[in-house]
Enzyme design. Structure first.
Site, PDB file in Angstrom:
ATOM      1  N   ARG A   1       6.811  35.892  55.218  1.00  0.00           N
ATOM      2  CA  ARG A   1       6.589  37.203  54.618  1.00  0.00           C
ATOM      3  C   ARG A   1       6.482  37.027  53.116  1.00  0.00           C
ATOM      4  O   ARG A   1       7.176  36.184  52.528  1.00  0.00           O
ATOM      5  CB  ARG A   1       7.757  38.151  54.920  1.00  0.00           C
TER       6      ARG A   1
ATOM      7  N   HIS B   1      -3.322  36.351  55.624  1.00  0.00           N
ATOM      8  CA  HIS B   1      -2.360  36.589  56.712  1.00  0.00           C
ATOM      9  C   HIS B   1      -2.990  36.273  58.073  1.00  0.00           C
ATOM     10  O   HIS B   1      -3.019  37.125  58.983  1.00  0.00           O
ATOM     11  CB  HIS B   1      -1.825  38.028  56.681  1.00  0.00           C
TER      12      HIS B   1
END
Lengths: 311, 311
Positions: free
Chosen positions: A226, A274
């Site tokens: 993250r 991502h």
């Protein structure tokens, strides 16, 4: 059985197709298009980053099913009901994707393949020494499902692999470092640091200047977990002063990454959007259907979240 | 015991250091600096691409020890003595290096990582679909020591792996295709073709237009064996007409690759300077010393070449 799908980032049509193959009697509703359905009849919500207060509108759900391996996109809802089980998605596609991505970058840096790309641009024929993978020390921050899968694949490729986690682990080919006291020893022996931690109060901002300075000079940081694990400014400072040689970042504080963020143009930073691991609806649907069937039989689902630990 | 080292491409000083650790009584001579030594006293030659006629000057050698896995750089000597055993080098560094290189490029193409590099240059945040590695069909031309090591590593990463070889093989995770009659079926199911064949009269020029047109449209060719396996013009034609999507070439007809060769600038071709796998003198010396000890005890060496087969 009634399920409400709540996600702006995942394709409802694909999940509908694959879930109905597994659970033919399922009524698959999509939020907010189907917001007029009787909310008390919804048995499950299948969610990724719901807006605050959406989930609590379904008072009779048996579980909150995450579309992702991490559940920080769900637990950040300040109005999240605390009495409903949350189940995260554990799927071969995620561990396969993470493994491919981590293996790719480990080989990239170990074998200097970025330098060979520059040589090619200059039509330069130069062979660099090849060292033994056993001399390349990979350190995994996090040894959950994904960290373990990645570490085992790297160990099979003969890299020297260690992992740091909250509790001691016993995994073939991976040296285990556990707890805060073991972190300095783990960092000191790490040439390529790969973050696969869950995002919790303890791990937020863990990749900061204090941590980075404990890595050997010339090491590499790869963040696949993250964005909020990383203190962006501290990483940039460590790259710019020459302490770190490179970083690969797949996750960011704000996604998509803003066009003016310095990561995009930094010569030592690789930015990917991502994509280290995406869920395949076909296999993810199998996993979710299995868990729904377990719960319908009155059994506990697999990979239930422990909200106290946060993962 | 006397050994003559004959190679313009390998570092005599490193091989001397590592071999003397293994065989302390060894007299290590280097050609041509030590050409005045009594040639009849030399027991072994350790060679890579010797000039024509050099090896035959040593009448009493017990074996010709290759510094490489392939021995085409030795057997091309028209004056090579045919009564001396030739032993090739089989070393973990070679299979480790080949495995890393092949795995890297398989992931690169399977996961579209070249496209993400372009996205990054344009600050574009786009996620491409991720497909299952099991749907990516890798085809290995050659299932010797190196092809087998590469194929097993790819199979462990869940790729769909087949291999083509002269004789049928039974290797976990690798579908075996054997002989000329099986080649079309092997090519038809191959998205990424990786060549790890020995160079022999039968395999020279095997990657030609006839072979390439049997691959599915959009497939990729990776040559890690020898430049002469490939017909350069046929590869360029297949890339330019759009039949192939990319090629990675580590080996060439002439090395270093000439600066004006079209491979350097071709947008679909990646050129690397014969670095997929290099031998580490420290582990290569162990292997060679073991083989010398076997021969000194009167035993057959490991990995003796069968000159009739050519490998």
């Amino acid at each position: 059985m009634n399920l409400m799908f709540i996600s702006d980032e995942d394709r409802a049509d694909l999940w509908r197709t694959h879930l109905l193959k597994q659970l033919p009697g399922l009524n698959f509703y999509v939020w907010p298009a189907d917001s007029d359905v009787d909310k008390t009849t919804i048995d499950y919500v299948l969610v990724w980053k719901p807006a605050a207060g959406v989930i609590k509108q379904f008072p009779n759900i048996k579980a909150i099913l995450s579309l992702g391996a991490g559940i920080d996109g769900i637990t950040c809802d300040p109005e999240l009901p605390t009495d409903k089980p949350i189940v995260r998605l554990v799927d071969n596609s995620l561990s396969q994707g993470m493994t491919q991505f981590a293996v790719y970058w480990a080989i990239h840096f170990h074998r200097d393949l970025g330098k060979y790309r520059v040589f090619e641009q200059h039509k330069t024929w130069t062979q660099l020494p090849q060292s033994d993978a056993a001399e390349c020390r990979i350190g995994l921050l996090g040894l959950g499902e994904l960290g373990t899968a990645v570490g085992q694949a790297l160990a099979r490729l003969q890299f020297n692999v260690a992992g740091w986690s909250r509790s001691q682990k016993s995994i073939d080919g991976i040296t285990s470092y556990a707890g805060a006291a073991a972190l300095p020893g783990f960092l000191k022996r790490t040439d390529i640091l790969i973050c696969l931690l869950p995002l919790t109060a303890e791990t937020e901002g863990i990749i900061n200047g204090r941590l980075l300075e404990q890595l050997p000079r010339g090491s590499v940081v790869i963040n696949l977990a993250r964005g909020r694990h990383l203190v962006d400014e501290d990483l940039l400072a460590a790259l710019d002063c020459g302490h770190l040689s490179a970083a690969v970042l797949d996750v960011f504080h704000t996604e998509p990454l803003a066009p003016d963020h310095p990561f995009w143009d930094h010569p030592k930073v690789t930015v990917t959007p991502h994509i280290a691991a995406l869920t395949f609806p076909h296999s993810g649907a199998q996993y979710i259907a299995n868990n729904v069937r377990r719960m319908e039989r009155g059994e506990a689902p697999e990979n239930l979240i422990d909200l106290k630990k946060g993962y």
